[in-house]
Write a protein that holds these residues in place. Sequence first.
Motif, PDB file in Angstrom:
ATOM      1  N   VAL A  31       0.849  -1.183   0.000  1.00 13.52           N
ATOM      2  CA  VAL A  31       0.000   0.000   0.000  1.00 13.52           C
ATOM      3  C   VAL A  31       0.889   1.239   0.000  1.00 13.52           C
ATOM      4  N   LEU A  32       0.600   2.169  -0.896  1.00  9.86           N
ATOM      5  CA  LEU A  32       1.273   3.463  -0.932  1.00  9.86           C
ATOM      6  C   LEU A  32       0.230   4.527  -0.601  1.00  9.86           C
ATOM      7  N   VAL A  33       0.563   5.409   0.337  1.00 11.11           N
ATOM      8  CA  VAL A  33      -0.327   6.506   0.726  1.00 11.11           C
ATOM      9  C   VAL A  33       0.422   7.806   0.491  1.00 11.11           C
ATOM     10  N   LYS A  34      -0.117   8.634  -0.400  1.00 13.59           N
ATOM     11  CA  LYS A  34       0.493   9.938  -0.680  1.00 13.59           C
ATOM     12  C   LYS A  34      -0.372  11.027  -0.061  1.00 13.59           C
ATOM     13  N   GLU A  35       0.221  11.786   0.862  1.00 12.65           N
ATOM     14  CA  GLU A  35      -0.441  12.965   1.402  1.00 12.65           C
ATOM     15  C   GLU A  35      -0.123  14.134   0.471  1.00 12.65           C
ATOM     16  N   VAL A  36      -1.131  14.910   0.130  1.00 11.77           N
ATOM     17  CA  VAL A  36      -0.930  16.069  -0.738  1.00 11.77           C
ATOM     18  C   VAL A  36      -1.280  17.316   0.074  1.00 11.77           C
ATOM     19  N   PHE A  37      -0.298  18.185   0.239  1.00 12.09           N
ATOM     20  CA  PHE A  37      -0.464  19.405   1.025  1.00 12.09           C
ATOM     21  C   PHE A  37      -0.369  20.638   0.133  1.00 12.09           C
ATOM     22  N   LYS A  38      -1.203  21.636   0.406  1.00 18.66           N
ATOM     23  CA  LYS A  38      -0.962  22.981  -0.094  1.00 18.66           C
ATOM     24  C   LYS A  38       0.240  23.483   0.682  1.00 18.66           C
ATOM     25  N   THR A  39       0.921  24.478   0.144  1.00 24.11           N
ATOM     26  CA  THR A  39       2.108  24.961   0.828  1.00 24.11           C
ATOM     27  C   THR A  39       1.985  26.420   1.230  1.00 24.11           C
ATOM     28  N   ALA A  40       2.836  26.802   2.129  1.00 23.79           N
ATOM     29  CA  ALA A  40       3.065  28.202   2.466  1.00 23.79           C
ATOM     30  C   ALA A  40       4.538  28.454   2.145  1.00 23.79           C
ATOM     31  N   THR A  41       4.823  29.554   1.486  1.00 23.41           N
ATOM     32  CA  THR A  41       6.187  29.872   1.073  1.00 23.41           C
ATOM     33  C   THR A  41       6.589  31.214   1.661  1.00 23.41           C
ATOM     34  N   GLY A  42       7.788  31.283   2.163  1.00 24.07           N
ATOM     35  CA  GLY A  42       8.289  32.521   2.728  1.00 24.07           C
ATOM     36  C   GLY A  42       9.799  32.545   2.744  1.00 24.07           C
ATOM     37  N   GLU A  43      10.332  33.672   3.155  1.00 25.68           N
ATOM     38  CA  GLU A  43      11.778  33.840   3.218  1.00 25.68           C
ATOM     39  C   GLU A  43      12.280  33.512   4.623  1.00 25.68           C
ATOM     40  N   LEU A  44      13.285  32.684   4.684  1.00 26.69           N
ATOM     41  CA  LEU A  44      13.987  32.385   5.925  1.00 26.69           C
ATOM     42  C   LEU A  44      15.465  32.697   5.711  1.00 26.69           C
ATOM     43  N   THR A  45      16.249  32.536   6.742  1.00 22.73           N
ATOM     44  CA  THR A  45      17.679  32.820   6.600  1.00 22.73           C
ATOM     45  C   THR A  45      18.349  31.895   5.595  1.00 22.73           C
ATOM     46  N   THR A  46      17.763  30.735   5.357  1.00 22.16           N
ATOM     47  CA  THR A  46      18.320  29.790   4.388  1.00 22.16           C
ATOM     48  C   THR A  46      17.876  30.084   2.960  1.00 22.16           C
ATOM     49  N   GLY A  47      16.924  30.973   2.780  1.00 21.03           N
ATOM     50  CA  GLY A  47      16.411  31.310   1.457  1.00 21.03           C
ATOM     51  C   GLY A  47      14.904  31.168   1.410  1.00 21.03           C
ATOM     52  N   THR A  48      14.366  31.074   0.193  1.00 18.66           N
ATOM     53  CA  THR A  48      12.934  30.888   0.007  1.00 18.66           C
ATOM     54  C   THR A  48      12.578  29.456   0.373  1.00 18.66           C
ATOM     55  N   VAL A  49      11.616  29.303   1.280  1.00 19.09           N
ATOM     56  CA  VAL A  49      11.270  27.975   1.790  1.00 19.09           C
ATOM     57  C   VAL A  49       9.771  27.760   1.678  1.00 19.09           C
ATOM     58  N   SER A  50       9.395  26.586   1.178  1.00 25.31           N
ATOM     59  CA  SER A  50       7.993  26.173   1.177  1.00 25.31           C
ATOM     60  C   SER A  50       7.844  25.044   2.184  1.00 25.31           C
ATOM     61  N   HIS A  51       6.752  25.065   2.926  1.00 31.48           N
ATOM     62  CA  HIS A  51       6.489  23.980   3.868  1.00 31.48           C
ATOM     63  C   HIS A  51       5.030  23.566   3.738  1.00 31.48           C
ATOM     64  N   ALA A  52       4.764  22.347   4.176  1.00 33.51           N
ATOM     65  CA  ALA A  52       3.397  21.832   4.136  1.00 33.51           C
ATOM     66  C   ALA A  52       2.501  22.713   4.982  1.00 33.51           C
ATOM     67  N   ASP A  53       1.328  23.018   4.442  1.00 35.18           N
ATOM     68  CA  ASP A  53       0.379  23.870   5.151  1.00 35.18           C
ATOM     69  C   ASP A  53      -0.921  23.089   5.333  1.00 35.18           C
ATOM     70  N   ALA A  54      -1.888  23.283   4.480  1.00 36.29           N
ATOM     71  CA  ALA A  54      -3.185  22.613   4.606  1.00 36.29           C
ATOM     72  C   ALA A  54      -3.201  21.311   3.806  1.00 36.29           C
ATOM     73  N   LEU A  55      -3.696  20.255   4.425  1.00 32.59           N
ATOM     74  CA  LEU A  55      -3.840  18.966   3.739  1.00 32.59           C
ATOM     75  C   LEU A  55      -4.961  19.051   2.708  1.00 32.59           C
ATOM     76  N   LYS A  56      -4.654  18.710   1.446  1.00 37.41           N
ATOM     77  CA  LYS A  56      -5.668  18.675   0.387  1.00 37.41           C
ATOM     78  C   LYS A  56      -6.354  17.319   0.328  1.00 37.41           C
ATOM     79  N   GLY A  57      -5.567  16.247   0.540  1.00 35.74           N
ATOM     80  CA  GLY A  57      -6.138  14.914   0.479  1.00 35.74           C
ATOM     81  C   GLY A  57      -5.077  13.846   0.374  1.00 35.74           C
ATOM     82  N   TRP A  58      -5.537  12.634   0.058  1.00 29.74           N
ATOM     83  CA  TRP A  58      -4.670  11.466  -0.018  1.00 29.74           C
ATOM     84  C   TRP A  58      -4.900  10.751  -1.339  1.00 29.74           C
TER      85      TRP A  58
END
Length: 193
Positions: free
Chosen positions: A100-127
């Motif tokens: 079984v393979l389960v893929k979580e799909v997230f919308k992202t939030a993107t912003g600037e951090l000291t490491t550069g432009t970073v996107s992280h998981a935000d709201a879950l869209k589905g599986w």
Amino acid sequence: MRIIQGAAVGLVMFAAVAALAEHEATEAGAQAAVAGGGTAVDSEGRLHVPDDYRRTYQLLGSWAIAADDGRGSKEIHVVYASPGTIDAFQKDQRFPDGAVLVKEVFKTATGELTTGTVSHADALKGWFVMVKDATNRYPGNALWGDGWGWSWFNAADPSKTTTINYKAECRTCHVPARASDWVYLDGYPSLKR
């Protein structure tokens, strides 16, 4: 000398039997997911988002989907594999029946951090859930074919698939990965030997 040779043969036979038992246990664990009453699929072939997959499954890998314009990612996909799937794939270079393979799909939030432009998981869209089916368990079921069961589940209702026909709704995205059993392997370093 004969005793040493006999002991060596015995050890080789023991190792072979142990390896076979481990392989069969891995296959049985993966197949349990598609047996009647399994958490990923019921006896009628309806797929489900498995309970506790984040706790009991193995992390297979993740993908960042680039933003259409601008910087960062528009989605992040995090993929889990049922217990035993990674070990079986590393040994045989194929997904075991019942994996079984389960893929979580997230919308992202993107912003600037000291490491550069970073996107992280935000709201879950589905599986997106796939179940390996090497034996064609559900012929005539529009969610099963090409060696897999396929279903999408919206985050708002994880108990009911929105997929009606895998050929029209799922397979088209996987055509470039047809040669690798319909799965994009590049994002999964854990599958490499």
